[in-house]
Design a protein around this motif. Structure first.
Motif, PDB file in Angstrom:
ATOM      1  N   SER A   1      24.211  45.075  56.034  1.00 63.38           N
ATOM      2  CA  SER A   1      25.061  44.043  56.628  1.00 63.38           C
ATOM      3  C   SER A   1      25.494  43.048  55.558  1.00 63.38           C
ATOM      4  O   SER A   1      26.668  42.680  55.468  1.00 63.38           O
ATOM      5  CB  SER A   1      24.302  43.280  57.716  1.00 63.38           C
ATOM      6  N   ASP A   2      24.529  42.611  54.756  1.00 61.26           N
ATOM      7  CA  ASP A   2      24.837  41.629  53.718  1.00 61.26           C
ATOM      8  C   ASP A   2      25.752  42.204  52.641  1.00 61.26           C
ATOM      9  O   ASP A   2      26.628  41.507  52.125  1.00 61.26           O
ATOM     10  CB  ASP A   2      23.546  41.102  53.093  1.00 61.26           C
TER      11      ASP A   2
ATOM     12  N   ARG B   1      28.016  44.511  53.114  1.00 63.53           N
ATOM     13  CA  ARG B   1      29.360  44.556  53.690  1.00 63.53           C
ATOM     14  C   ARG B   1      29.967  43.169  53.762  1.00 63.53           C
ATOM     15  O   ARG B   1      31.151  42.969  53.537  1.00 63.53           O
ATOM     16  CB  ARG B   1      29.313  45.184  55.092  1.00 63.53           C
ATOM     17  N   LEU B   2      29.104  42.191  54.075  1.00 64.04           N
ATOM     18  CA  LEU B   2      29.601  40.824  54.219  1.00 64.04           C
ATOM     19  C   LEU B   2      30.042  40.236  52.881  1.00 64.04           C
ATOM     20  O   LEU B   2      31.075  39.589  52.779  1.00 64.04           O
ATOM     21  CB  LEU B   2      28.511  39.950  54.854  1.00 64.04           C
TER      22      LEU B   2
ATOM     23  N   PHE C   1      36.797  45.196  54.349  1.00 61.65           N
ATOM     24  CA  PHE C   1      37.242  46.368  55.107  1.00 61.65           C
ATOM     25  C   PHE C   1      38.585  46.131  55.771  1.00 61.65           C
ATOM     26  O   PHE C   1      38.804  45.082  56.378  1.00 61.65           O
ATOM     27  CB  PHE C   1      36.245  46.684  56.229  1.00 61.65           C
TER      28      PHE C   1
ATOM     29  N   ILE D   1      34.554  35.162  58.809  1.00 65.33           N
ATOM     30  CA  ILE D   1      33.707  35.852  57.846  1.00 65.33           C
ATOM     31  C   ILE D   1      33.107  34.864  56.845  1.00 65.33           C
ATOM     32  O   ILE D   1      31.975  35.019  56.402  1.00 65.33           O
ATOM     33  CB  ILE D   1      34.515  36.977  57.160  1.00 65.33           C
TER      34      ILE D   1
ATOM     35  N   LEU E   1      30.237  33.332  58.590  1.00 66.80           N
ATOM     36  CA  LEU E   1      29.059  34.200  58.485  1.00 66.80           C
ATOM     37  C   LEU E   1      28.375  34.003  57.142  1.00 66.80           C
ATOM     38  O   LEU E   1      27.158  34.062  57.025  1.00 66.80           O
ATOM     39  CB  LEU E   1      29.456  35.672  58.629  1.00 66.80           C
TER      40      LEU E   1
END
Ligand SMILES: Nc1ncnc2c1ncn2[C@@H]1O[C@H](COP(=O)(O)OP(=O)(O)O)[C@@H](O)[C@H]1O
Ligand SMILES: [Mg+2]
Lengths: 221, 402
Positions: free
Chosen positions: A79-80, A82-83, A88, A108, A111
């Motif tokens: 998750s991290d 990708r963050l 994407f 984002i 987040l």
């Protein structure tokens, strides 16, 4: 190298006949490149993109993104990844319907825990660089497909990821909108040095990229 | 994931499905209001039963000779030294010493068995006698040798104020006493049974008749429900060989009813909220399933699974919280109409047998409201975990493919 895939395989076992979506793929992507994965439908483009983006786990092989072996990461670590490292852009625009364009981009950064003022200015800049600064208060349902895709790209680049992944970004767009989109990606790549990996069977994309990799039946040809 | 973002997203999502959520919210509000209003009735009933039990000469506790309860009589009496009451705690509202013995009362027409009670009228503000309606005169003091008769008993004996009645009872020496008494007044009690049971006279006058300086009980009334243990121990130490007995033991039936109604409030709550939670879970599962793609996308762009769970839980808890607040507000508004009491005279007789007064006053207990709110929220958090877990059990890619 931003991406290094070695001998990557992905087999789907869920049906009676195993499907080899990727078979021993070796692939490298250097910083500042814009590589386009080409190949007919079902050749494994999306699967490779997902494996690199930490959305799917390969059955075999090694995938290193920005120096990190991603095949051994936990769900939270993925998750991290990708963050923080990957942007994407999907075929369908995939925006949050209840948030405005600006809020979708800001989301984002929220987040990531970026503070309010910086979040706001960076998001507005991202929208501006996509040429849609005036649409910041519209919700996804109030925008055209091309506009939504620009918001999606703004969201993907606002974190300044090491890698931008785009799967069939132009699949739902008409020719002139596709051209505009590709020009936007090109300027991101050329002027801001964003490393881009796209997957598409649209021949129009080929003219803009720095390199093309062809896949067939899950292997690089 | 920052809490503000969670709340903002939840709020927008709730608003997006405002019709469905409005229906859910109404269901919650109505159920909570219903439970809370029934709760005020139950609490009112409890309070009423308790007050009645305590007011009917029992008090919150009594000091008496232990065997008196099985075999009441003046031979079970005890002497009271002055000064026993010197350091009673502050929450004691009052006390009264009495003689209370079985007796037979006779008029020209009828003979009845009753409880003869010798009282100091000034001390009886702690019992129903203090504010009972009296036709004729009240007792003037402990030396008043006249009697107060209940209206129903007077009717049964076919007698009235100013006439005489003959009482037969047992003296301290075990021998029978028989004496005539003039009726000072006729009292009315809210519980009809009391009018038939008790006949009052002055305490000192009765002691003279029985040849004793003893009493059979001291009744204590406090501000609260039960005497604390230190008070009970202090009293037990001062009166050796005597027992300090609480109203719960003296009025077992009433105490049991109070207890049962207390439990039934929670049973009712659990049933209603349980049904509601099924509805909530159902709605949540639907909401999560139709947003599976969106939730998958949130995870694809880097939202942690735990944050997704938190978002679903916050969303459903927010609906529950609003519903509960609305429900309690509604209950409070409806309560305002009945706060002064509900007239139940139509059911008088059957209610009286439960120890209830003809009009009863519901009680809005803020602690119950808080408890209902807390339990509902806890339930909704638990209930929403299931759909939330379903949302993250499926991989983001699979969710996106839908
Ligand atoms: N979840 C899945 N389960 C089973 N087979 C799959 C799944 N996803 C992809 N495949 C198969 O893997 C192969 C490669 O698919 P994909 O990577 O989507 O190709 P492309 O993006 O080039 O069209 C195809 O044969 C496809 O049917
Ligand atoms: Mg594909």
């Amino acid at each position: 190298m931003v991406v290094e895939c070695r001998n990557v395989s992905r087999t789907y076992d869920d049906d009676t006949v195993p499907v080899h979506a990727l078979q021993g793929v070796d692939f490298q992507l250097g910083a500042g490149e814009w590589v386009s994965l080409a190949g007919p439908s079902g050749s494994g483009k999306s699967t490779l993109l997902h494996v690199i983006g930490g959305l799917d786990q390969p059955t075999d092989g090694s995938v290193v993104v920005d120096g990190v072996e991603v095949t051994t990461l936990t769900a939270a670590e993925l998750s991290d990844l990708r963050l923080n490292k990957i942007g994407f852009v999907f075929q369908a625009y995939n925006l949050i319907p209840v948030l405005s364009a600006l809020e979708n981009v800001e989301f984002i950064l929220q987040l990531q825990g970026v503070d309010r003022a910086e979040r706001r200015s960076r998001s507005q800049q991202a929208l501006q660089s996509m040429g849609i600064a005036d649409l910041e208060n519209r919700r996804p349902g109030e925008m055209s497909g091309g506009q939504q895709q620009r918001v999606a790209i703004a969201r993907a680049i606002v974190t300044e990821p090491v890698l931008l992944l785009a799967d069939e970004p132009s699949a739902n767009l008409d020719t002139s909108t596709t051209r505009e989109l590709l020009e936007v990606l090109q300027s991101l790549n050329r002027e801001r040095g964003v490393t881009i990996l796209t997957a598409t069977h649209d021949p129009m994309v080929m003219g803009y990229t720095t390199r093309q990799v062809n896949l067939r039946d899950g292997s690089v040809v | 994931m920052p809490a503000r973002l969670l709340l903002q997203l939840s709020w927008r999502n709730i608003w997006r499905h405002r019709r469905r959520n409005a229906i859910l919210l109404c269901a919650i509000a109505v159920a909570v209001a219903g439970v809370m209003l029934l709760n005020t009735m139950m609490r009112g009933m409890q309070e009423d039963m308790m007050n009645t039990a305590i007011g009917n000469l029992t008090g919150h506790a009594k000091i008496l000779e232990p065997s008196y309860l099985d075999d009441p009589g003046i031979e079970r009496g005890f002497a009271v030294d002055d000064g026993w009451q010197d350091d009673l705690p502050n929450n004691v509202l009052g006390w009264a010493s009495r003689i209370r013995i079985p007796a037979v009362v006779m008029s020209e027409r009828e003979t009845r068995g009753i409880q003869l009670v010798g009282v100091d009228p000034a001390k009886e503000s702690i019992s129903f006698l203090g504010d009972a309606e009296v036709e004729g005169e009240r007792l003037s003091g402990p030396d008043d040798a006249r009697i107060l008769v209940g209206a129903l008993l007077a009717e049964a004996l076919d007698t009235a104020t100013g006439r005489r009645l003959v009482l037969v009872t047992q003296g301290a020496d075990g021998r029978t006493r028989e004496a005539g008494f003039r009726i000072a007044g006729v009292y009315r009690a809210e519980i009809a049974g009391l009018e038939r049971a008790f006949l009052f006279t002055g305490l000192s006058a009765l002691q003279r008749l029985l040849d004793t300086d003893k009493v059979t009980e001291i009744s204590i009334r406090i501000d609260g429900e039960d005497l604390d243990t230190s008070t009970i121990e202090g009293l037990a130490g001062r009166f050796e060989n005597l027992a300090v007995v609480s109203w719960r033991q003296l009025e077992r039936q009433a105490a049991a009813m109070v207890e049962v109604s207390g439990v039934s409030i929670y049973i009712l709550f659990v049933i209603v909220m349980g049904a509601l939670v099924f509805g909530l879970v159902n709605t949540l599962v639907t909401a999560v399933m139709e947003r599976l793609r969106e939730l998958g996308m949130l995870r694809a762009i880097g939202m942690r699974p735990r944050a997704v769970v938190a978002q679903v839980v916050v969303e459903s808890s927010a609906i529950m919280a609003i519903g509960v607040a609305a429900g309690l507000a509604l209950a409070r508004a409806v309560f305002a109409f009945v706060a002064d009491g509900i007239d139940l005279t139509a059911f008088d007789d059957s209610l009286a047998s439960f120890g209830m007064r003809p009009t009863f006053v519901p009680v809005f207990d803020i602690r119950d409201a808080v408890l209902i709110a807390v339990l509902s929220l806890a339930l909704s958090v638990l209930a929403s975990f299931y759909p939330a877990r379903r949302a993250v059990k499926i991989k983001p890619l699979e969710a996106l493919r839908r």
